[in-house]
Design an enzyme around this catalytic site. Structure first.
Site: not given
Ligand code: UD1
Length: 418
Positions: A22-23, A116, A121-122, A124-125, A305, A327, A397
Site C-alpha cells: 500500500k505505502n 486523522c 499529521r501536519p 509544514d515540512l 505501523d 512517531i 484501506r
C-alpha cells in the site's frame, strides 16, 4: 453494517503470498502523472486506499483501468490542477499529489488533508520544501495554492524525517531544471521503491534509502511496466498473528529484509523465524515471553505501523512489556478495545505498559484506525470465544482480504454483512 467475526483458539499453519505494498503504490500512482503516457503496475493491491487514489487520478483527467495483471494509468491528458476536497479528506496521503501536479503542470490547488485517526499529521515540512524549488505557496483557511513559472532544483534540509514530505519533494524535483539535494530524507523502503520506479521511467535519482537523495532534473519520462514490491506491514501483521496464536507458517513476498526489526522482536518473544530471499517461516508455540521495551522508530527501527499488532501479541505474553510510540501521538487508541477483551494495558503519554494475562476473551470491539484494526483481528484470533470487529472500513484501506488470508492459514474468521 459489516464486521469481522473471528473464533479464537486455532493455531495457524500453511503458506501465503503477501499482497502488493500500500505505502509503495500510493506515491507510485501519484508519480504516474509526471509522464504524458502509460504506466502499468503489476501486483497492485485491491484496497480502499488504491480505489481512492484512482478516483483522485480520474478527477484530474487520467484514464485508469484494471487489467488481469494489475493497473494501467493513461496520464496523457491531465487537464485539472485542482484536487477535489472530498477526495483529499477521504485519504490523508492524497497530499502526495501536490508534488506530482507541480512537477506535471507547475500549478496545483489542494485542500488541507486535516488530522486523522492516529494523530495531527501536519504538512509544514511538505510546504517548506516545495518553496525551495522556486514554487510560490499561498494559503487561506481552506486551500493551498502552489504555482511556479519555472521549477528549479534546490537544496532541501528537512528539520525532521518525513516519509510523505520526502516523497512529495522527489516528485516535484524529477522534472525541475537542475539538481535537487534532499538532506535528512526519510529512508523507508517505500522511498527506495518510488525512486526505483521513477528511474525506470527515466528519472535520474541517486541515494534513495540513505539520508541524502540527489535528483537531477530531466525533461522527458517514458512509459513503464512496474512490478510492485510486497507489503512489509501486511507480512509483519501475519507474522505477529502466528506468534500470538501459535503455529508454523511460511509467508512469501520480496520484503523480508525490510522486516528485520519485526523479526528481531518476534525472536526475542520466543518465536523461531527463518528468513530466505523471498519467504519468511515462523514457528511459535503461542507461549511468549514479555519484551522489556519496544520503541517505534523510523526505518530501519521498529515501524509504528506494527505497534498495534505487537501490542495485541504482548497482551498475552508472560510478564510485563513496555511499548514507546515515538512517531504518532494518538496511536494508542486501540488499547481501550483490547482492554475490553481482558488485556491489562496502562498508557501514560507515549508509553504503554502491558501486563501479560493468561488469556483474552472474545467480545465486540471496534477498529479505530487501519493497523489498530489489524491488531484487534489478531487479538480475536488469540482469544477464547468469538469476537466481532466492527469499523472494518479502516482495515480494508490496507488489507486486500484479511479474512481470506487468515482462513488460508486455518483461522476461523469471516466478514459478515448485515
Ligand atoms: C507514512 C505512512 C504511514 C507511516 C508513516 C511513518 C504512507 C501512505 N503512510 O505516513 O503508514 O506510519 O509514514 O512511517 O506512506 N510530520 C510533521 N510535519 C510534516 C509531515 C510530518 O511534523 O509536514 C511529522 C508527523 O506528524 C509524524 C512524523 O513527522 O510525527 C512522521 O510522519 P511522516 O513520515 O510524514 O508520515 P506519513 O508520510 O504521513
Amino acid at each position: 453494517m459489516a464486521f469481522i467475526e473471528v473464533v479464537g483458539g486455532r493455531h495457524l499453519s500453511g503458506e501465503l503470498t503477501i499482497q502488493g505494498s500500500k505505502n509503495a503504490v500510493l506515491p507510485i500512482l501519484a508519480a504516474s502523472i509526471l509522464h504524458k503516457g502509460i504506466t502499468r503496475i503489476k501486483n497492485c493491491p485491491k484496497i480502499i486506499d488504491v480505489y481512492h487514489m484512482i478516483k483522485l487520478l480520474e478527477s484530474i483527467g487520467c484514464i485508469v483501468t484494471w487489467e488481469q495483471e494489475g493497473l494501467t494509468i493513461d496520464a496523457t491528458d491531465v487537464n485539472y490542477n485542482s484536487v477535489d476536497k472530498k477526495y483529499v479528506s477521504s485519504m490523508r496521503s492524497s497530499i502526495i499529489l501536490l508534488g506530482a501536479l507541480i512537477g506535471r503542470n507547475k500549478c496545483v490547488t489542494i485542500s488541507y488533508p486535516g488530522g486523522c485517526a492516529i494523530g495531527e499529521r501536519p504538512i509544514d515540512l511538505h510546504l517548506k520544501a516545495i518553496k525551495e524549488l522556486n514554487v510560490e505557496v499561498i494559503r487561506n483557511e481552506d486551500l493551498i495554492f502552489c504555482s511556479t513559472v519555472h521549477l528549479i532544483g534546490g537544496n532541501i534540509e528537512f528539520a525532521k524525517q518525513s516519509v510523505g514530505a520526502t516523497e512529495n519533494i522527489i516528485l516535484a524535483a524529477v522534472k525541475a531544471e537542475g539538481v535537487t539535494i534532499v538532506n535528512n530524507a526519510a529512508c523507508e523502503p517505500e522511498i527506495t521503491e518510488l525512486c526505483s520506479f521513477l528511474n525506470q521511467m527515466g528519472a535520474r535519482i541517486t541515494g534513495a534509502g540513505s539520508k541524502t537523495i540527489k535528483i537531477e532534473g530531466v525533461k522527458e519520462l517514458k512509459d513503464v511496466d512496474y512490478t510492485l514490491v510486497s507489503d512489509r506491514i501486511v507480512m509483519g501483521t501475519y507474522l505477529a498473528a502466528v506468534a500470538g496464536t501459535g503455529g508454523s507458517v511460511t509467508l512469501r513476498g520480496n520484503c523480508c529484509e525490510e522486516n528485520a526489526s519485526v523479526i528481531e522482536v518476534l525472536r526475542k518473544l520466543g518465536c523461531r523465524v527463518g528468513v530466505g530471499n523471498d519467504y519468511i517461516n515462523i514457528c511459535s508455540n503461542g507461549k511468549l515471553q514479555a519484551s522489556s521495551i519496544i520503541e517505534t522508530e523510523s526505518y530501519p527501527g521498529f515501524p509504528t505501523d506494527m505497534q498495534s499488532q505487537i501490542m495485541s501479541v504482548l497482551s498475552i505474553a508472560n510478564g510485563s512489556s513496555l511499548v514507546v510510540e515515538n512517531i504518532f501521538e494518538s496511536r494508542f487508541k486501540t488499547v481501550s478495545e483490547l482492554v475490553k477483551m481482558g488485556a491489562e494495558i496502562y498508557v501514560n503519554g507515549k508509553v504503554a505498559q502491558i501486563h501479560g494475562v493468561n488469556a483474552l476473551y472474545g467480545t465486540d470491539v471496534k477498529a479505530l484506525d487501519l493497523r489498530g484494526g489489524a491488531g484487534l483481528v489478531i487479538a480475536g484470533l488469540m482469544a477464547n470465544g468469538t469476537s466481532r470487529v466492527s469499523g472494518i472500513e479502516y482495515i480494508e484501506r490496507g488489507y486486500q482480504d484479511i479474512c481470506l488470508d487468515l482462513r488460508t492459514l486455518g483461522a476461523d474468521i469471516r466478514k459478515v454483512e448485515e
